[in-house]
Design an enzyme around this catalytic site. Structure first.
Site, PDB file in Angstrom:
ATOM      1  N   SER A 228       0.995  -1.269   0.276  1.00 45.49           N
ATOM      2  CA  SER A 228       0.058  -0.003  -0.178  1.00 45.49           C
ATOM      3  C   SER A 228       0.912   1.400   0.160  1.00 45.49           C
ATOM      4  CB  SER A 228      -1.124  -0.087   0.591  1.00 45.49           C
ATOM      5  OG  SER A 228      -2.387   1.273   1.279  1.00 45.49           O
ATOM      6  N   GLU A 344      -9.375  -4.186  -4.514  1.00 42.43           N
ATOM      7  CA  GLU A 344      -8.534  -3.084  -3.667  1.00 42.43           C
ATOM      8  C   GLU A 344     -10.036  -2.097  -3.519  1.00 42.43           C
ATOM      9  OE1 GLU A 344      -5.774  -3.364  -2.767  1.00 42.43           O
ATOM     10  OE2 GLU A 344      -4.253  -4.261  -4.596  1.00 42.43           O
ATOM     11  N   HIS A 454      -8.338  -4.894  -0.515  1.00 38.33           N
ATOM     12  CA  HIS A 454      -6.906  -4.546   0.006  1.00 38.33           C
ATOM     13  C   HIS A 454      -6.305  -4.542   1.065  1.00 38.33           C
ATOM     14  CE1 HIS A 454      -3.889  -1.374  -0.752  1.00 38.33           C
ATOM     15  NE2 HIS A 454      -4.134  -1.027   0.743  1.00 38.33           N
TER      16      HIS A 454
END
Length: 538
Positions: A228, A344, A454
């Site tokens: 991330s 995501e 995510h």
């Protein structure tokens, strides 16, 4: 001539000493004592920079003075000041999924402080300054608003590497986040203090070059790795400095993050002005500083991934939009891995439950990710991402998981705009010029509401799981396949990604955990999003 000799003698004596003797390492003129934990030794909370407080607040990080004395390295240092970012849960959200999210945030609460720039090293217990092992450097996640190195146990990575017969040294660092690490605005531009969090990371990488040999690591075999915000950070280290690595790393591993489409620091002027109005410049005490920062929007606010505080073009660390730097070939020529989770955008679309119509979504995009984009272009993108629950995210779940009338559509758009499209763009530009590998995680696909959300791929590494082994092999050989035969559970060959054959190592639930698929899904939609992001960066 005396200090290196003493360092070698002390290191060899103390790291292989009698049972019960704490591991130690000699740096400069200091002895650091760490923790023994099974087959590994941990050295935690070592300061790598001067405390960024007082006159050094909102300034470039300054290297720590040479170490002296006998010092304790048995506990993580405090995290950098965190921005509050609570997830907004809409009505009807799955209790199973809510429980999973809560468990991921479990454990001891994060202790934070302005005095936070510390580094951690986990090594095989028997490694010495003669071992010269590959080094994996973890950069944590958190949307550039939160995150702490203490939240991730590097011992599982090192222990698994020992089991594979491919031992590595693990390093993690704290870096400044939110407004203290990524302040925007023209004032920040004039002062030359943009992207301080990235500058913290860069200084930590220089610390590794100076000291990692004492822990058994090879400074010429460093792989930078993150997820991330951490993966985006890795990508930005690839494109800074004209692509010159300065010898700080030789490989890059990115989970859910690529060079992002961001504009100048001035884009954050409204957030800077609001921060000053809330008292940032007058904050002498920690509570007031936190209050000013928490008044800013966060990644789970309505504007979601159109972040208030994030890396932006500052003319120093980033001289242009990162995607433009890629087009200019200002990219470090090192092998890399870049992958994504299938869904995501789901986690970041929970805060937009009030958007229920097509007009709502169009107006939302125009006010956030696509400011200045002609309405005709937004309409064209919405046609490629229709309000059809069978085409939304979580993908491949039919009419299930439709929390609100536009949830799955927004999740598809946000996931592709911020994660999937930038990854594919980066690979299309670079995969034929340097060794590249890509993956897609479809694990957790049956999780209600969020699917393969995510950050779910973090479990594939810190589990540890099958991606752990590929990561360790990549750090060792710059190829995730070398010596895979030593691990019968991870023998599927991970093909290189090329524009002619854009193949993905795909992680699946069920009896067949791995497969090879093609990176051709939603091609028109991602192409349209990339075109917009190049013309109108965030």
């Amino acid at each position: 001539m005396f200090a290196p000799l003493v360092a070698t003698v002390v290191l060899l004596a103390c790291t292989t000493g009698a049972l019960g003797t704490p591991p130690s390492v000699y740096l400069d003129r200091a002895t650091f004592f760490g923790n023994a934990s099974g087959a590994v030794a941990q050295f935690l909370g070592i300061p790598f920079a001067l405390p960024p407080v007082g006159d050094l607040r909102l300034r470039l990080p300054q290297p720590h003075a040479p170490y002296t004395g006998v010092l304790n390295a048995t506990a993580f240092g405090p995290a950098c000041i965190q921005q509050s970012a609570p997830v907004q849960i809409p009505a009807g959200f799955s209790q199973v999924t809510l429980g999973l999210l809560a468990s991921r945030e479990g454990g001891d609460p994060i202790v934070d402080s302005e005095n936070c720039l510390s580094i951690n090293v986990v090594k095989p217990a028997n490694a010495t300054d003669l071992t010269k092992l590959p080094v994996l450097v973890w950069i944590y996640r958190g949307g550039f608003e939160t995150g702490a190195s203490a939240s991730f146990d590097g011992s599982v990575i090192v222990e698994r590497s020992i089991q594979l017969g491919q031992p590595v040294v693990y390093v993690s660092m704290n870096y400044r986040v939110s407004a203290l690490g990524f302040l925007g605005g023209t004032e920040t531009q004039k002062a030359g203090v943009g992207n301080l969090g990235l500058q913290d990371q860069r200084l930590a990488l220089r610390w590794i070059q100076r000291y990692i040999h004492a822990f058994g690591g090879d400074p010429s075999k460093v792989t930078i790795w993150g997820e991330s915000a951490g993966a985006i950070s890795v990508a930005l280290h690839l494109v800074t400095n004209g692509g010159n690595t300065e010898g700080l790393f030789r490989g890059a591993f990115m989970q859910s993050g690529s060079p992002t489409p961001v504009g100048p620091l001035a884009k954050a002027q409204p957030f800077y002005d609001a921060l000053v109005a809330n008292g940032l410049c007058d904050c002498d005490g920690y509570p007031a500083l936190r209050t000013a920062i928490n008044a800013s929007p966060n990644m789970f606010s309505f504007q979601s991934l159109d972040l208030a505080w994030q890396p932006r073009v500052d003319g120093v660390f980033l001289k242009d939009d990162p995607q433009q730097l890629v087009l200019q070939n200002n990219v470090a020529n090192v092998p890399f891995v870049s992958g994504d989770c299938d869904d995501e955008g789901t986690l970041f679309s929970l805060s937009t439950a009030n958007l229920t119509t097509d007009d709502d979504v169009s107006a939302y995009l125009a006010s956030t990710y696509m400011q200045g984009v002609p309405s005709s272009d937004i309409d064209a993108i919405l046609n490629l991402y229709p309000n059809d629950t069978t085409q939304g995210s979580p993908f491949d779940t039919g009419t299930y998981n439709d929390l609100t009338p536009q949830f799955k559509r927004l999740a598809a758009l946000q996931g592709d705009f911020v994660f999937q499209a930038p990854r594919r763009f980066f690979l299309q530009q670079r995969a034929d010029k340097q060794p590249a590998f890509s993956f897609l995680s479809k694990r957790f696909k049956t999780l209600p509401d969020l699917g393969s959300f995510h950050s779910s791929d973090v479990e594939l590494v810190y589990g540890p799981s099958d991606l752990t082994d590929y990561l360790i092999r990549f750090a060792t050989y710059l190829d995730p396949n070398v010596n895979a035969s030593a691990d019968p559970d991870a023998n599927l060959v991970w093909p290189r990604y090329t524009t002619a054959a854009p193949q993905l190592l795909t992680f699946l639930d069920g009896d067949v955990p791995l497969d090879i698929t093609l990176d051709t899904y939603r091609a028109e939609g991602m192409e349209a999003l990339t075109k917009v992001s190049l013309a109108y960066p965030l």
